[in-house]
Scaffold this active site. Structure first.
Site, mmCIF file in Angstrom:
data_model
loop_
_atom_site.group_PDB
_atom_site.id
_atom_site.type_symbol
_atom_site.label_atom_id
_atom_site.label_comp_id
_atom_site.label_asym_id
_atom_site.label_seq_id
_atom_site.Cartn_x
_atom_site.Cartn_y
_atom_site.Cartn_z
ATOM 1 N N THR A 158 0.763 -1.198 -0.183
ATOM 2 C CA THR A 158 0.057 0.053 -0.067
ATOM 3 C C THR A 158 0.815 1.297 -0.002
ATOM 4 O O THR A 158 0.388 2.252 0.125
ATOM 5 C CB THR A 158 -1.008 -0.128 1.238
ATOM 6 O OG1 THR A 158 -0.044 -0.223 2.332
ATOM 7 C CG2 THR A 158 -1.925 -1.098 1.105
ATOM 8 N N LYS A 179 10.038 -0.770 2.381
ATOM 9 C CA LYS A 179 8.653 -0.648 2.314
ATOM 10 C C LYS A 179 7.990 -0.907 3.458
ATOM 11 O O LYS A 179 8.368 -1.472 4.427
ATOM 12 C CB LYS A 179 7.999 -1.852 1.352
ATOM 13 C CG LYS A 179 8.080 -3.385 1.686
ATOM 14 C CD LYS A 179 7.001 -3.693 2.666
ATOM 15 C CE LYS A 179 5.468 -3.311 1.983
ATOM 16 N NZ LYS A 179 4.428 -3.782 2.982
ATOM 17 N N GLY A 180 6.536 -0.182 3.416
ATOM 18 C CA GLY A 180 5.753 -0.616 4.794
ATOM 19 C C GLY A 180 5.337 0.849 5.142
ATOM 20 O O GLY A 180 5.887 1.810 5.415
ATOM 21 N N VAL A 181 3.686 0.979 5.254
ATOM 22 C CA VAL A 181 3.050 2.114 5.436
ATOM 23 C C VAL A 181 2.087 1.823 6.745
ATOM 24 O O VAL A 181 1.278 2.901 6.918
ATOM 25 C CB VAL A 181 2.530 3.015 4.484
ATOM 26 C CG1 VAL A 181 3.797 3.597 3.503
ATOM 27 C CG2 VAL A 181 1.763 1.965 3.458
ATOM 28 N N GLY A 182 2.003 0.588 7.031
ATOM 29 C CA GLY A 182 1.039 0.311 7.754
ATOM 30 C C GLY A 182 1.420 -0.706 8.882
ATOM 31 O O GLY A 182 2.149 -1.441 8.246
ATOM 32 N N THR A 190 12.130 -3.034 10.843
ATOM 33 C CA THR A 190 10.817 -2.527 10.411
ATOM 34 C C THR A 190 10.598 -3.269 9.232
ATOM 35 O O THR A 190 11.316 -3.534 8.228
ATOM 36 C CB THR A 190 11.122 -1.010 10.092
ATOM 37 O OG1 THR A 190 9.714 -0.570 10.079
ATOM 38 C CG2 THR A 190 12.144 -0.721 9.126
ATOM 39 N N GLU A 269 -0.145 4.962 6.122
ATOM 40 C CA GLU A 269 -1.171 5.032 5.434
ATOM 41 C C GLU A 269 -2.074 6.093 5.771
ATOM 42 O O GLU A 269 -2.457 6.425 6.700
ATOM 43 C CB GLU A 269 -1.818 3.559 5.776
ATOM 44 C CG GLU A 269 -1.067 2.461 5.106
ATOM 45 C CD GLU A 269 -1.755 1.098 5.533
ATOM 46 O OE1 GLU A 269 -1.566 0.099 4.747
ATOM 47 O OE2 GLU A 269 -2.341 1.159 6.720
ATOM 48 N N ASN A 395 -7.483 0.339 5.662
ATOM 49 C CA ASN A 395 -7.387 -0.781 6.411
ATOM 50 C C ASN A 395 -8.906 -1.368 6.334
ATOM 51 O O ASN A 395 -8.870 -2.563 6.644
ATOM 52 C CB ASN A 395 -6.814 -0.698 7.600
ATOM 53 C CG ASN A 395 -5.399 -0.399 7.670
ATOM 54 O OD1 ASN A 395 -4.608 -1.278 7.668
ATOM 55 N ND2 ASN A 395 -4.788 0.957 7.719
ATOM 56 N N THR A 400 -10.478 -6.663 0.618
ATOM 57 C CA THR A 400 -11.693 -6.367 -0.346
ATOM 58 C C THR A 400 -11.231 -5.480 -1.622
ATOM 59 O O THR A 400 -12.019 -5.357 -2.513
ATOM 60 C CB THR A 400 -13.014 -5.849 0.278
ATOM 61 O OG1 THR A 400 -12.661 -4.832 0.984
ATOM 62 C CG2 THR A 400 -13.291 -6.972 1.176
#
Length: 400
Positions: A158, A179-182, A190, A269, A395, A400
């Site tokens: 994301t 990478k990683g935002v949530g 991390t 996010e 989130n 979905t």
């Protein structure tokens, strides 16, 4: 979802001794979902991993493989974490390492595996087998020098943009991607972060250096207080540029990791504001870090920043809830940027100026505890972001 302008990511080449493959297996959609970073023989390695009790098979396997201080390849599957998938998931992670070893031409024990994406879904192994088998017979599968920017794009989920950083430790280069935002409250390192250097570094030195750097950078990051099941941070040193002064190399690795930390926090996010919290004059660095994390993790502080509300009382609340006996409210000083808001009473004019300050893309909250003022007191800086409706939407709709 976010009021931020789009980020232009520069093209950055990997250091000497590394090659890259990225592509689409079809894990979830038609975007890149596999990245293989290969390294020359003799490459040293170190890694840090989540301490979550729901650690994924990738983490368990990679922790074992990097223990000898060697590494020839990192393979990353994005959009599927392969977590909570039982013995089948464990076997699939091991097979992925074996398939990658055939592609690279190394021992499977020298392959590190990382995965990121939805929890509780198994790898589509038939697709992975077909893809990796074809790759093993492709003489042009790897780019040398490979693009770190392309590698960073291939591991995104994301994220709104690729995260890349670079620095020099003459004569070597240090390049990092992340990478990683949530789901970010590190308990080791991390999300997914990979650092490559062409410096020649013995594995024990590399391991100790990396752990110190991670504690000051990647472990100083928090988006939402939730620790991922897949967090992995790895550093590889090919040695092709020769020896480097250890102090200079550590400074370069820290420069790269801090840059990545700030990028990750700013791209949280739904986030619109990078929040930097510094606590000083503490009993020790450990206390300073704990208090700073309490501030940056507070939903009330996060929402106040998002609403451009200079409500310093929420910062005072976060400091107070740490409940350390040596924190005395009469000695604490709270600042937004360079403006002191406590204990000096805020004027209406000051509050107007602070509202404008909180509209900046990056803001500083500075708290002095007054326990050990001046030189020798504990000091720590952490990085986070505001809390917006965009975070809730991302989130709420994740699977979905």
């Amino acid at each position: 979802m976010s009021g931020r302008a789009s980020i232009s990511v520069p093209e950055v080449d990997l250091p000497q001794g590394f090659a890259l493959h990225s592509g689409n297996i079809g894990i979830k959609d038609q975007t890149r979902d596999v990245m293989i970073l290969s390294a020359v023989e003799g490459t040293t390695a170190a890694g840090m991993f989540t301490r979550s009790r729901f650690s994924g098979p990738s983490v368990i396997l990679s922790r074992e493989h990097v223990a000898d201080g060697r590494g020839r390849a990192v393979v990353v599957i994005s959009k599927n974490s392969n977590v909570a998938t039982g013995e089948v998931g464990v076997a699939n992670a091991a097979e992925l390492a074996e398939l990658t070893a055939r592609v690279v031409g190394c021992d499977a024990r020298d392959v590190l595996v990382a995965s990121t994406g939805v929890i509780g879904v198994r790898y589509p192994m038939e697709r992975i087998r077909r893809y990796m088998t074809a790759l093993a017979s492709d003489p042009e599968a790897f780019d040398t020098p490979g693009s770190a920017t392309t590698a960073a794009e291939a591991i995104m989920t994301t994220d709104t943009h690729a995260k890349v950083a670079q620095a020099r430790a003459t004569p070597a280069t240090v390049v990092g991607i992340a990478k990683g935002v949530g789901m970010i409250e590190p308990d080791m390192a991390t999300m997914l972060a990979f650092v490559a250097t062409d410096a020649a570094v013995p594995s024990p030195v590399l391991d100790a250096l990396f752990r110190r750097v991670v504690d000051r950078t990647l472990n100083a990051l928090s988006i939402d207080t939730d620790t991922s099941t897949s967090d992995t941070a790895v550093i590889l040193a090919s040695g092709t540029a020769g020896p480097v002064d250890e102090t200079e190399l550590e400074a370069a690795v820290e420069e790269v990791c801090l840059d990545l930390t700030r990028q990750l926090a700013a791209d949280g996010e739904g986030a619109e504001t990078l929040i930097v919290v510094t606590v000083d004059d503490a009993r020790d660095d450990t206390q300073a870090k704990r208090v700073a994390k309490a501030i940056v993790n507070s939903p009330l502080v996060k929402t106040a920043v998002h609403g451009r509300d200079p409500n310093w009382g929420r910062v005072a609340m976060a400091v107070g809830k740490c409940n350390d006996r040596d924190i005395d409210q009469d000695r604490v000083v709270i600042r937004f940027g360079e403006t002191e808001v406590y204990p000096e009473p805020a004027t209406p004019q000051m509050l107007e100026g602070l509202a404008r300050y909180l509209a900046e893309p990056e803001i500083l909250i500075h708290v002095s505890l007054g326990i050990r003022p001046g030189e020798g007191g504990g000091l720590f800086t952490v990085y986070g972001c505001d809390l917006t409706d965009g975070y809730v939407r991302i989130n709420a709709d994740y699977t979905t």
